[in-house]
Motif scaffolding. Structure first.
Motif, PDB file in Angstrom:
ATOM      1  N   GLU A   1      -5.703  10.337   3.545  1.00 55.59           N
ATOM      2  CA  GLU A   1      -5.127  11.161   2.483  1.00 55.59           C
ATOM      3  C   GLU A   1      -3.710  11.634   2.825  1.00 55.59           C
ATOM      4  OE1 GLU A   1      -7.472  13.918   5.197  1.00 55.59           O
ATOM      5  OE2 GLU A   1      -7.740  11.912   4.330  1.00 55.59           O
ATOM      6  N   ASP A   2      -3.329  11.546   4.101  1.00 53.27           N
ATOM      7  CA  ASP A   2      -1.980  11.940   4.515  1.00 53.27           C
ATOM      8  C   ASP A   2      -0.963  10.808   4.362  1.00 53.27           C
ATOM      9  OD1 ASP A   2      -3.105  14.328   5.200  1.00 53.27           O
ATOM     10  OD2 ASP A   2      -3.068  13.978   7.372  1.00 53.27           O
ATOM     11  N   ILE A   3      -1.446   9.634   4.026  1.00 53.66           N
ATOM     12  CA  ILE A   3      -0.602   8.434   3.972  1.00 53.66           C
ATOM     13  C   ILE A   3      -0.555   7.912   2.536  1.00 53.66           C
ATOM     14  CG2 ILE A   3      -0.261   6.109   4.863  1.00 53.66           C
ATOM     15  CD1 ILE A   3      -0.034   8.285   7.013  1.00 53.66           C
ATOM     16  N   ILE A   4       0.635   7.622   2.053  1.00 52.31           N
ATOM     17  CA  ILE A   4       0.816   7.117   0.689  1.00 52.31           C
ATOM     18  C   ILE A   4       0.954   5.598   0.740  1.00 52.31           C
ATOM     19  CG2 ILE A   4       2.285   7.199  -1.370  1.00 52.31           C
ATOM     20  CD1 ILE A   4       3.173  10.024  -0.369  1.00 52.31           C
ATOM     21  N   SER A   5       0.161   4.902  -0.060  1.00 50.42           N
ATOM     22  CA  SER A   5       0.133   3.442  -0.005  1.00 50.42           C
ATOM     23  C   SER A   5       0.056   2.848  -1.403  1.00 50.42           C
ATOM     24  CB  SER A   5      -1.063   2.969   0.824  1.00 50.42           C
ATOM     25  OG  SER A   5      -2.280   3.342   0.187  1.00 50.42           O
ATOM     26  N   GLU A   6       0.219   1.542  -1.474  1.00 52.68           N
ATOM     27  CA  GLU A   6       0.042   0.807  -2.723  1.00 52.68           C
ATOM     28  C   GLU A   6      -0.509  -0.573  -2.406  1.00 52.68           C
ATOM     29  OE1 GLU A   6       3.654  -0.318  -4.789  1.00 52.68           O
ATOM     30  OE2 GLU A   6       4.837  -0.061  -2.959  1.00 52.68           O
ATOM     31  N   GLU A   7      -1.078  -1.206  -3.417  1.00 51.10           N
ATOM     32  CA  GLU A   7      -1.619  -2.555  -3.255  1.00 51.10           C
ATOM     33  C   GLU A   7      -0.511  -3.572  -3.515  1.00 51.10           C
ATOM     34  OE1 GLU A   7      -4.693  -2.965  -2.128  1.00 51.10           O
ATOM     35  OE2 GLU A   7      -4.968  -0.781  -2.165  1.00 51.10           O
ATOM     36  N   LEU A   8      -0.218  -4.413  -2.523  1.00 56.07           N
ATOM     37  CA  LEU A   8       0.786  -5.463  -2.661  1.00 56.07           C
ATOM     38  C   LEU A   8       0.194  -6.791  -2.204  1.00 56.07           C
ATOM     39  CD1 LEU A   8       4.028  -3.694  -1.291  1.00 56.07           C
ATOM     40  CD2 LEU A   8       3.333  -3.990  -3.682  1.00 56.07           C
ATOM     41  N   ASN A   9       0.998  -7.840  -2.292  1.00 54.92           N
ATOM     42  CA  ASN A   9       0.608  -9.145  -1.784  1.00 54.92           C
ATOM     43  C   ASN A   9       1.561  -9.554  -0.669  1.00 54.92           C
ATOM     44  OD1 ASN A   9      -1.540  -9.535  -3.648  1.00 54.92           O
ATOM     45  ND2 ASN A   9      -0.058 -10.102  -5.220  1.00 54.92           N
ATOM     46  N   ALA A  10       1.015 -10.140   0.380  1.00 53.69           N
ATOM     47  CA  ALA A  10       1.805 -10.525   1.546  1.00 53.69           C
ATOM     48  C   ALA A  10       1.921 -12.049   1.648  1.00 53.69           C
ATOM     49  CB  ALA A  10       1.163  -9.977   2.814  1.00 53.69           C
TER      50      ALA A  10
ATOM     51  N   GLN B   1      10.117 -16.363  11.003  1.00 51.50           N
ATOM     52  CA  GLN B   1       9.208 -16.010   9.915  1.00 51.50           C
ATOM     53  C   GLN B   1       9.335 -14.518   9.612  1.00 51.50           C
ATOM     54  OE1 GLN B   1       6.795 -17.988   8.310  1.00 51.50           O
ATOM     55  NE2 GLN B   1       6.129 -19.559   9.735  1.00 51.50           N
ATOM     56  N   TYR B   2       9.210 -14.184   8.354  1.00 53.45           N
ATOM     57  CA  TYR B   2       9.153 -12.786   7.926  1.00 53.45           C
ATOM     58  C   TYR B   2       7.831 -12.553   7.200  1.00 53.45           C
ATOM     59  CZ  TYR B   2      14.147 -12.030   8.876  1.00 53.45           C
ATOM     60  OH  TYR B   2      15.366 -11.887   9.486  1.00 53.45           O
ATOM     61  N   LEU B   3       7.246 -11.387   7.416  1.00 55.03           N
ATOM     62  CA  LEU B   3       6.054 -10.977   6.677  1.00 55.03           C
ATOM     63  C   LEU B   3       6.519 -10.099   5.532  1.00 55.03           C
ATOM     64  CD1 LEU B   3       3.020 -10.765   6.278  1.00 55.03           C
ATOM     65  CD2 LEU B   3       2.981  -8.920   7.981  1.00 55.03           C
ATOM     66  N   LEU B   4       6.513 -10.661   4.321  1.00 60.12           N
ATOM     67  CA  LEU B   4       7.045  -9.976   3.146  1.00 60.12           C
ATOM     68  C   LEU B   4       5.917  -9.516   2.231  1.00 60.12           C
ATOM     69  CD1 LEU B   4      10.035 -12.354   2.308  1.00 60.12           C
ATOM     70  CD2 LEU B   4       9.982 -10.362   3.829  1.00 60.12           C
ATOM     71  N   CYS B   5       6.086  -8.333   1.667  1.00 60.02           N
ATOM     72  CA  CYS B   5       5.050  -7.736   0.819  1.00 60.02           C
ATOM     73  C   CYS B   5       5.668  -7.235  -0.478  1.00 60.02           C
ATOM     74  CB  CYS B   5       4.388  -6.572   1.547  1.00 60.02           C
ATOM     75  SG  CYS B   5       3.703  -6.995   3.167  1.00 60.02           S
ATOM     76  N   ASP B   6       5.148  -7.719  -1.608  1.00 59.35           N
ATOM     77  CA  ASP B   6       5.629  -7.273  -2.912  1.00 59.35           C
ATOM     78  C   ASP B   6       4.574  -7.597  -3.961  1.00 59.35           C
ATOM     79  OD1 ASP B   6       5.906 -10.049  -3.381  1.00 59.35           O
ATOM     80  OD2 ASP B   6       8.021 -10.031  -2.805  1.00 59.35           O
ATOM     81  N   LYS B   7       4.991  -7.622  -5.221  1.00 57.42           N
ATOM     82  CA  LYS B   7       4.043  -7.865  -6.318  1.00 57.42           C
ATOM     83  C   LYS B   7       3.907  -9.347  -6.665  1.00 57.42           C
ATOM     84  CE  LYS B   7       2.887  -3.570  -7.414  1.00 57.42           C
ATOM     85  NZ  LYS B   7       1.486  -3.083  -7.375  1.00 57.42           N
ATOM     86  N   GLN B   8       4.631 -10.211  -5.962  1.00 58.80           N
ATOM     87  CA  GLN B   8       4.523 -11.639  -6.219  1.00 58.80           C
ATOM     88  C   GLN B   8       3.199 -12.165  -5.665  1.00 58.80           C
ATOM     89  OE1 GLN B   8       8.104 -13.946  -5.301  1.00 58.80           O
ATOM     90  NE2 GLN B   8       9.320 -12.064  -5.287  1.00 58.80           N
ATOM     91  N   SER B   9       2.972 -13.465  -5.801  1.00 59.79           N
ATOM     92  CA  SER B   9       1.718 -14.045  -5.330  1.00 59.79           C
ATOM     93  C   SER B   9       1.636 -13.987  -3.812  1.00 59.79           C
ATOM     94  CB  SER B   9       1.600 -15.494  -5.807  1.00 59.79           C
ATOM     95  OG  SER B   9       2.655 -16.283  -5.274  1.00 59.79           O
ATOM     96  N   GLY B  10       0.421 -13.923  -3.294  1.00 59.08           N
ATOM     97  CA  GLY B  10       0.224 -13.869  -1.854  1.00 59.08           C
ATOM     98  C   GLY B  10      -1.155 -13.334  -1.529  1.00 59.08           C
ATOM     99  N   PHE B  11      -1.304 -12.855  -0.309  1.00 60.76           N
ATOM    100  CA  PHE B  11      -2.574 -12.317   0.157  1.00 60.76           C
ATOM    101  C   PHE B  11      -2.596 -10.800  -0.058  1.00 60.76           C
ATOM    102  CE2 PHE B  11      -1.524 -16.047   2.759  1.00 60.76           C
ATOM    103  CZ  PHE B  11      -2.642 -16.839   2.528  1.00 60.76           C
ATOM    104  N   PRO B  12      -3.656 -10.258  -0.642  1.00 63.71           N
ATOM    105  CA  PRO B  12      -3.687  -8.822  -0.944  1.00 63.71           C
ATOM    106  C   PRO B  12      -3.705  -7.964   0.324  1.00 63.71           C
ATOM    107  CG  PRO B  12      -5.827  -9.824  -1.356  1.00 63.71           C
ATOM    108  CD  PRO B  12      -4.890 -10.949  -1.079  1.00 63.71           C
ATOM    109  N   VAL B  13      -2.881  -6.910   0.332  1.00 66.61           N
ATOM    110  CA  VAL B  13      -2.840  -5.967   1.448  1.00 66.61           C
ATOM    111  C   VAL B  13      -2.660  -4.559   0.890  1.00 66.61           C
ATOM    112  CG1 VAL B  13      -1.848  -7.624   3.083  1.00 66.61           C
ATOM    113  CG2 VAL B  13      -0.325  -6.153   1.745  1.00 66.61           C
ATOM    114  N   LYS B  14      -3.063  -3.580   1.682  1.00 62.42           N
ATOM    115  CA  LYS B  14      -2.695  -2.196   1.403  1.00 62.42           C
ATOM    116  C   LYS B  14      -1.421  -1.927   2.197  1.00 62.42           C
ATOM    117  CE  LYS B  14      -5.797   1.032   1.043  1.00 62.42           C
ATOM    118  NZ  LYS B  14      -6.835   2.056   1.379  1.00 62.42           N
ATOM    119  N   TYR B  15      -0.372  -1.502   1.521  1.00 59.15           N
ATOM    120  CA  TYR B  15       0.948  -1.337   2.133  1.00 59.15           C
ATOM    121  C   TYR B  15       1.288   0.142   2.152  1.00 59.15           C
ATOM    122  CZ  TYR B  15       5.982  -2.237   2.875  1.00 59.15           C
ATOM    123  OH  TYR B  15       7.271  -2.291   3.368  1.00 59.15           O
TER     124      TYR B  15
END
Length: 307
Positions: free
Chosen positions: A246-255, A275-289
């Motif tokens: 609850e102390d951490i603010i996150s969102e669902e993105l794709n990696a 290589q870069y590990l990129l996270c945004d709303k584009q296609s990819g693997f779901p992560v909590k960011y």
């Protein structure tokens, strides 16, 4: 009290000198491990050492030291991978086998705050155990390749070290559909530990806090020399998320993994790539960011360490 079962996989390097260049190693992993040891709602099922910020021998020694001195020898400690995974010669190790045995008994959250090599090896050797992994919490990732990990104001860029040292381990976790939470530089850059904080830790009357404060002095000085006012405790955002999400603010993105010029190599004109590990709303693997903390986070962090 129902406790959360957690396995710690770490490249502990508190107080160690760097093995590849001048200077001292990161101390934030020590903050993360100590915070979990102190947390009443956490049951640490084991600690596995991994190479990364330092060599495996140092990480293993420090894991044993922290388990002995600050947890009364109640946490089993295991020696893990000493180098990046080789997909042409996949070998298990003591830590991987211990983690597999623990997962066979109960589901667990894994905090992997070094290269994720041990976790990758586990999933290659025992893919069926992925169902026993509640989530893996890692310190890695960014939104864009131009989101540099800036250290101070002198133009120094840090590596996304845990990811950079073993890209394949991340790819394995993604492709097997393991639940992933990322605590990247974006969130740790919002949290600072200063000399005043170290003084507060040292004077708290707690043995672990005193040890950590003393061992952090050289690391803090390196950041001050780079023009910063303190240092970012990267790994503690992962441990804090596990203890108090609850102390951490996150969102669902794709990696996803993409290749670009290496931003940590000065003077390179498209000669060195990584290589870069990129996270945004584009296609990819779901992560909590995880990308931000609550307004009074600094006070909550110090309170969690017993100051």
């Amino acid at each position: 009290m129902n406790k959360k079962n957690v396995w710690i996989d770490t490249d502990l390097s508190v107080g160690m000198k760097r093995h590849k260049r001048e200077g001292y190693c990161d101390v934030d992993d020590g903050f993360a491990v100590l915070q979990l040891i102190k947390a009443e709602k956490i049951e640490i099922c084991g600690i596995s050492a991994v190479y990364g910020n330092t060599v495996i021998e140092n990480a293993y020694f420090l894991s044993q030291y922290m388990g002995r001195e600050f947890a009364g020898n109640q946490i089993p400690v295991f020696k893990g991978a000493g180098e990046t995974m080789d997909l042409r010669n996949v070998k298990t190790n003591e830590a991987v086998e211990a983690l597999a045995d623990a997962l066979k008994k109960q589901p667990m959250t894994i905090m992997a705050i070094g290269p994720a090599t041990n976790v990758g090896l586990l999933l290659l050797k025992y893919p069926e155990l992925k169902e026993q992994i509640v989530e893996v919490v890692l310190v890695a990732g960014r939104r864009k390749p131009t989101d540099y990990f800036k250290i101070g104001n002198k133009g120094s860029h840090a590596q996304d070290l845990n990811f950079d040292l073993d890209n394949d381990a991340f790819r394995i976790m993604f492709e097997l559909g393991v639940s992933i939470t990322l605590c990247p530089f974006e969130i740790s850059n919002k949290v600072w530990v200063t000399q005043a904080d170290l003084d507060q830790l040292a004077s708290s009357g707690d043995q672990g806090n005193f040890w950590l404060a003393e061992a952090s002095q050289a690391w803090l000085q390196q950041w001050l020399d780079q023009g910063a006012d303190g240092f970012n405790p990267f790994d503690v955002l992962a441990s804090h998320y596990i203890i108090s999400p609850e102390d951490i603010i996150s969102e669902e993105l794709n990696a996803r993994l993409e290749i670009y010029p290496d931003d940590t190599v000065k003077g390179s004109d498209k000669e060195v790539f990584k290589q870069y590990l990129l996270c945004d709303k584009q296609s990819g693997f779901p992560v909590k960011y995880c990308y931000n903390v609550v307004a009074d986070y600094h006070e909550r962090l110090l309170r969690s360490l017993g100051t």
